[in-house]
Design an enzyme around this catalytic site. Sequence first.
Site, PDB file in Angstrom:
ATOM      1  N   SER A 175     -18.189  20.206  -3.890  1.00 31.46           N
ATOM      2  CA  SER A 175     -17.389  19.088  -3.363  1.00 31.46           C
ATOM      3  C   SER A 175     -18.263  17.863  -3.144  1.00 31.46           C
ATOM      4  CB  SER A 175     -16.727  19.492  -2.033  1.00 31.46           C
ATOM      5  OG  SER A 175     -17.692  19.919  -1.105  1.00 31.46           O
TER       6      SER A 175
ATOM      7  N   HIS B 173      23.701  -1.273  -4.023  1.00 31.41           N
ATOM      8  CA  HIS B 173      23.745  -0.937  -5.461  1.00 31.41           C
ATOM      9  C   HIS B 173      23.214  -2.089  -6.318  1.00 31.41           C
ATOM     10  CE1 HIS B 173      26.592   2.317  -4.251  1.00 31.41           C
ATOM     11  NE2 HIS B 173      27.005   1.376  -3.405  1.00 31.41           N
TER      12      HIS B 173
ATOM     13  N   SER C  47      -1.153 -13.281 -18.829  1.00 28.78           N
ATOM     14  CA  SER C  47      -1.200 -12.417 -20.006  1.00 28.78           C
ATOM     15  C   SER C  47      -2.364 -12.830 -20.895  1.00 28.78           C
ATOM     16  CB  SER C  47       0.118 -12.563 -20.759  1.00 28.78           C
ATOM     17  OG  SER C  47      -0.047 -12.236 -22.122  1.00 28.78           O
TER      18      SER C  47
ATOM     19  N   ASN D  61       2.391 -12.591 -13.886  1.00 36.16           N
ATOM     20  CA  ASN D  61       2.829 -11.211 -13.664  1.00 36.16           C
ATOM     21  C   ASN D  61       2.547 -10.767 -12.227  1.00 36.16           C
ATOM     22  OD1 ASN D  61       3.608 -11.036 -16.365  1.00 36.16           O
ATOM     23  ND2 ASN D  61       1.556 -10.377 -16.992  1.00 36.16           N
TER      24      ASN D  61
ATOM     25  N   TYR E 159      -9.931  31.053   5.577  1.00 38.66           N
ATOM     26  CA  TYR E 159     -10.487  30.018   4.711  1.00 38.66           C
ATOM     27  C   TYR E 159     -10.570  30.495   3.259  1.00 38.66           C
ATOM     28  CZ  TYR E 159     -13.244  26.335   2.712  1.00 38.66           C
ATOM     29  OH  TYR E 159     -13.644  25.301   1.902  1.00 38.66           O
TER      30      TYR E 159
END
Length: 493
Positions: free
Chosen positions: A21, A150, A271, A279, A311
């Site tokens: 880890s 809606h 863009s 954007n 564990y």
Amino acid sequence: MDIRGRRLRQQDERTTRFISSIGFDGAIADEVLRVNRAHMVELVRRGEVSRPVGSKCLTFLRDAHVDAAGAAPAEDFHHLLEQAAVDALGVDVAGYLNLGKSRNDQVAAAILMHLKRSVLRVIEGALELQEAVVWTAEAHGRTVIPGYTHLQHAQPITLAHHMFAHFDSLGRDIERLSQLYARADSSPMGAAAIAGTSVRVDRGEVAALLGFSRTTANAMDAVSSRDVELEALASFAILMCSLSRLAEELVIWSSREFSFVEIPDEFTATSSIMPQKKNPVVAEIARAKAGSAIGSLCAGLAIVKGLPHSYNLDLQEVTPHLWRSASDAEDALALLAAMVRGLRFDGAAIARAIEGDFSTATALANYLVREHGISFRQAHAVVGALVRDAIVKGKPLEHVADARLGGLLAEETGRRINVDTRAVRSTLDAGASLGTITSSGGSNPDFIAGGLKSRADSMREERAHLKALRSAADRSDRNLARSVESIIQGVNR
Ligand code: ARG
């Protein structure tokens, strides 16, 4: 000396890498160090470790700069740290570090400690967004906007009403996180691997040094449970869903068809091919990160669900999801707060959108019930027929009402009913219709001032709570540092 001992032959390096880890233990490195310090302080206080040995260990732990991403292959930071201590101090000294504790209780404690800090930062971020939202309500609150159900025009509302809705759902996110904080506030230390320990440690004292307000009752539960982590993943995912919906609205509102709002340039991108593009990228990524948070929650649940007590190393795989979700939530909150503060609303475009949208039809139906003693369903039918007529003829509702309302009422009720055309026209006016709302929590502009005040009060309370939790955490940090120093100084004196 290799702290892994002599039971096994050398571990395959691929095994170490696969199970390690270390790649995400950096998040809890500071907490692991503090757990080690608090535990050693307690061992010295109980006479389980001599002061000279404890002092050397604590000096190492105080000054240690152990890089979690260090070169040596290690199973985890716990392993790396103890190995580094043994290398530096010798096994006859550093060999006491793990007396009466295990990586199992240690990692559970470190995760909770880190989680508690993260949760406070997320709460703070949520408060900042709440502030931005009420700021907007205060600045543009009386602007009448279309209220949607809606995604169709439903009834006119004030912008403040819309902003208060976001505020209040964020308020529940904050409440959820505070409750989560309280559940995370329980120390697993002293549980050791599963069964507790014969080593004399006062679990309450260790808990206090680590800033926990209590200890977990059962040692096995302490090392094997991750429900609080799952709850955190769920809370972050739910919060991110709230943010995603706000983000989605900003995407829609800033589109050319709506043009309700201009997002500040700082939170947009252009863009690479279409030079005109603006954007709403921050809103888009916030929306997408909600998807990742949901994925992390699902991953956590799936990892934990089939594990026997207690564990299992599987639990390790939950942890990186937790930190990703927490930091995404923090980032998204900060950016959305800044973006919301910079929004520029186009009142004219909003007014154009409301014009002729029939969204005061409900107000007219309510008026007919009150004024002419007909049932709501009858009024609903009459107004529905009016709207249909207006659409067919391509005329504003008030024109059609002038001409046809009396007739439609007679048709529906079999009674002759005199219509006050002026009163009908004013009922159909969006702004005037808002003024007739009486139910608490409704969108009457007269309710804005009170709404702002109660929300300011709630933010003040939450901030005070946050401050209290932070100063309690700082106090225990200082207490731990003092306890470490007093043992080190006591020996050196
Ligand atoms: N790296 C582990 C984790 O993050 C620490 C506990 C490991 N315990 C063990 N017995 N191997 O969960």
